[in-house]
Scaffold this motif. Sequence first.
Motif, PDB file in Angstrom:
ATOM      1  N   GLU A   1      -9.846 -25.671   2.698  1.00 51.30           N
ATOM      2  CA  GLU A   1      -8.989 -25.774   1.523  1.00 51.30           C
ATOM      3  C   GLU A   1      -9.662 -26.509   0.364  1.00 51.30           C
ATOM      4  O   GLU A   1      -9.047 -26.721  -0.680  1.00 51.30           O
ATOM      5  CB  GLU A   1      -7.686 -26.501   1.887  1.00 51.30           C
ATOM      6  N   CYS A   2     -10.918 -26.863   0.546  1.00 58.10           N
ATOM      7  CA  CYS A   2     -11.622 -27.656  -0.462  1.00 58.10           C
ATOM      8  C   CYS A   2     -11.892 -26.815  -1.716  1.00 58.10           C
ATOM      9  O   CYS A   2     -12.220 -25.628  -1.642  1.00 58.10           O
ATOM     10  CB  CYS A   2     -12.947 -28.159   0.114  1.00 58.10           C
ATOM     11  N   THR A   3     -11.732 -27.412  -2.861  1.00 57.58           N
ATOM     12  CA  THR A   3     -12.154 -26.810  -4.132  1.00 57.58           C
ATOM     13  C   THR A   3     -13.022 -27.821  -4.859  1.00 57.58           C
ATOM     14  O   THR A   3     -12.869 -29.033  -4.691  1.00 57.58           O
ATOM     15  CB  THR A   3     -10.957 -26.425  -5.018  1.00 57.58           C
ATOM     16  N   PHE A   4     -13.936 -27.322  -5.669  1.00 56.39           N
ATOM     17  CA  PHE A   4     -14.842 -28.219  -6.384  1.00 56.39           C
ATOM     18  C   PHE A   4     -15.083 -27.680  -7.783  1.00 56.39           C
ATOM     19  O   PHE A   4     -15.434 -26.506  -7.958  1.00 56.39           O
ATOM     20  CB  PHE A   4     -16.178 -28.351  -5.641  1.00 56.39           C
ATOM     21  N   ASP A   5     -14.855 -28.535  -8.779  1.00 57.51           N
ATOM     22  CA  ASP A   5     -15.149 -28.180 -10.168  1.00 57.51           C
ATOM     23  C   ASP A   5     -16.635 -28.413 -10.402  1.00 57.51           C
ATOM     24  O   ASP A   5     -17.076 -29.559 -10.525  1.00 57.51           O
ATOM     25  CB  ASP A   5     -14.351 -29.068 -11.135  1.00 57.51           C
ATOM     26  N   ARG A   6     -17.379 -27.334 -10.464  1.00 53.47           N
ATOM     27  CA  ARG A   6     -18.831 -27.466 -10.611  1.00 53.47           C
ATOM     28  C   ARG A   6     -19.197 -27.404 -12.092  1.00 53.47           C
ATOM     29  O   ARG A   6     -19.032 -26.386 -12.745  1.00 53.47           O
ATOM     30  CB  ARG A   6     -19.553 -26.371  -9.824  1.00 53.47           C
TER      31      ARG A   6
ATOM     32  N   VAL B   1     -15.634 -23.521  -7.171  1.00 53.46           N
ATOM     33  CA  VAL B   1     -15.987 -22.902  -5.894  1.00 53.46           C
ATOM     34  C   VAL B   1     -15.010 -23.418  -4.838  1.00 53.46           C
ATOM     35  O   VAL B   1     -14.398 -24.478  -4.993  1.00 53.46           O
ATOM     36  CB  VAL B   1     -17.449 -23.213  -5.493  1.00 53.46           C
ATOM     37  N   LYS B   2     -14.856 -22.641  -3.753  1.00 53.88           N
ATOM     38  CA  LYS B   2     -13.856 -22.958  -2.745  1.00 53.88           C
ATOM     39  C   LYS B   2     -14.451 -22.900  -1.346  1.00 53.88           C
ATOM     40  O   LYS B   2     -15.498 -22.309  -1.128  1.00 53.88           O
ATOM     41  CB  LYS B   2     -12.668 -21.997  -2.867  1.00 53.88           C
ATOM     42  N   GLY B   3     -13.740 -23.501  -0.392  1.00 61.86           N
ATOM     43  CA  GLY B   3     -14.138 -23.432   1.007  1.00 61.86           C
ATOM     44  C   GLY B   3     -15.381 -24.235   1.318  1.00 61.86           C
ATOM     45  O   GLY B   3     -15.646 -25.292   0.742  1.00 61.86           O
ATOM     46  N   GLY B   4     -16.178 -23.707   2.250  1.00 65.44           N
ATOM     47  CA  GLY B   4     -17.371 -24.413   2.704  1.00 65.44           C
ATOM     48  C   GLY B   4     -18.371 -24.674   1.593  1.00 65.44           C
ATOM     49  O   GLY B   4     -19.022 -25.721   1.559  1.00 65.44           O
ATOM     50  N   GLN B   5     -18.498 -23.732   0.666  1.00 68.25           N
ATOM     51  CA  GLN B   5     -19.420 -23.934  -0.454  1.00 68.25           C
ATOM     52  C   GLN B   5     -18.949 -25.097  -1.330  1.00 68.25           C
ATOM     53  O   GLN B   5     -19.746 -25.913  -1.794  1.00 68.25           O
ATOM     54  CB  GLN B   5     -19.528 -22.656  -1.287  1.00 68.25           C
ATOM     55  N   ALA B   6     -17.626 -25.174  -1.554  1.00 70.87           N
ATOM     56  CA  ALA B   6     -17.077 -26.277  -2.337  1.00 70.87           C
ATOM     57  C   ALA B   6     -17.294 -27.609  -1.627  1.00 70.87           C
ATOM     58  O   ALA B   6     -17.642 -28.619  -2.255  1.00 70.87           O
ATOM     59  CB  ALA B   6     -15.593 -26.042  -2.588  1.00 70.87           C
TER      60      ALA B   6
END
Length: 621
Positions: A578-583, A596-601
């Motif tokens: 459920e992870c999200t990351f503002d890159r 980006v979301k999931g494992g990549q986030a």
Amino acid sequence: MSEKVTFSREEIAENVRVPVIVEVELRHLVEERLKQCGIYYRIFSRVKTAESLERKFQIKEYNENKKIQDLVGVRVDLYFEDDLRICKNILENLFSLVEWSETEQKDEEFKPMKINGVFRLPEYLKAQISPETWNMCIDDTVEIQLKTVFFEGWHEIEHDMKYKGGDLWSGRGSVSRYFNSILATLELCDKSLVSLFENLGHDLYKEGNWAGMIKAHYRLRMKDKPIYPEIEEILDQDHSENNIGKLLYKTQRQVLIDELLAQPRTVPINANTIIALVNRAVIHDERMEKIFHDKDVFDDGNETLGDEFTFHTMSVFQKKYVFNARVNLSSYKYPLHEAMIEAARIACSWLRDKFGGIEPSLPKEPETFTHRQLGYSIAFTYKPEEEYWSLESTNVDCEAPGQIWVTEASCWREKDGRQMLEVRNAYATASDQSFYINRYFSCPMFYSYISDRIGIFDVRYLTTSRRIIKEQQIWKIRDLILSDSRTMPVCIIMSDEKENGWLDERWLEKFRVYDFTRMAGRYAHIYTCSREIGEKLFEGWNIPTDEPAVYLFKASCVAEGGDVIGSYGKYDEKYVMECTFDRHQVNGDRARYNIVKGGQAFYHKLLHEIRSEMIENIDKI
């Protein structure tokens, strides 16, 4: 149900503080995508004033369950009706969507078409706003409105002259009806404008006017650059049923816009680049592909892309550290004295590689020297008899106007015999510009070379190779986590075992343990282990090990009363998925932002936390 909340203008002014850069950066992020795909637009932004917020609290009901969502607002006016959906897709891929609201269209009435999107503020922008803001029934969101220019003109008048001037229209139903009939005309204009250009594009296609057809059909901002004669000849001579010209005309605008947005950088938009992109996506004609490759179509002519720079008055420069490490040099490959000399050689080699084109006379072997020239300076102090050397360099950033880089390093022998190495990297900008070109993390290359060629310690050896904890190592890793000498984080990746004894890391999805270790292994202790080993590693610490998880222990952890006291985090499979990351990335003067979301986030988020720890410890080590 929560009661209605109101605040006075004075309370709002005191607590709600939004730097101008937040509004400017949001507008820039949207505008960059619109420029990249070439659609026609106008863009506006604003931050609500204390007066406006006070009025909104008075006339509407806001509470803890319903908050103001448009503290910051952006409006995009589009010239073509079908660009509303295109822009909507762009925004959904740019920001984290909360909700869309659209005007409901009915057959028997005309209403102004409005598309309003509410999105989460990027974390790096939210951090610029005063924390007290979020205690004022204000949500951490931005509202982005999409309209056509025709409707925007009508709506601006309607808002100021009718909505705000209701008394003027009282009892004048015929005037209101007449005013709304103009809206019906504008809707017809929006639809007719698109049809006009589609019909024009078809006529030009039939005439074999390829450049004109491309301009009319795709309706993008493009340079008037002639089509390559070789390409025009291919188009003219293709009389097959599904000829290339027909495929160009039949390809939807969305396909071309998707191709433009997929490019790693903004490319010039002209007839040649459009044909090249459509050929790549749809047509696949090898002759044209070769022509475009040979002519380097996206750089042909070195077209400028219309970037604008804002000039500022002089102001004080501020330095922001983006890398900070203090470690011991290893004695595995070299005796410590030789390790110090080899590290000095690596640092000098880095200086020659970086500045040698400007000053060819830089020494090839370590020695004390200084060199200054307009735009950069170098100082290297070398005292091998004292087990000491230091480096300081400054240079203008050629990619980001108004920014300079400062790199500092020193190597010395402690009384207890350790050969220490400290490396810091920073950029400095004028105080009113520092946000625009912020780079969060930048490791000087010589630090990586020293780590790989000599080896470095932070209580224990640091490496970019994957390490799996064995049972006999458990107490050493426990000591590492609790060591008060440790300055770098410890990351433990605990997974279940497969039947063959290998670690089952599928729960991490795109996290990529090997890549993560190669990336962060020079400034974090990264270990993997099975759940059985993890249970023994954390025995007595009240750390749950009932499922696969990633554990991050920052500096200054101690065991007290069965708990690990200090900065510690646990991330399980649910968190990863459920992870999200503002890159937020900066390349020269261009800021790129995406989610980006999931494992990549999770990969980026964990990397961000580890790097943050390095920077936050700048005054501790």
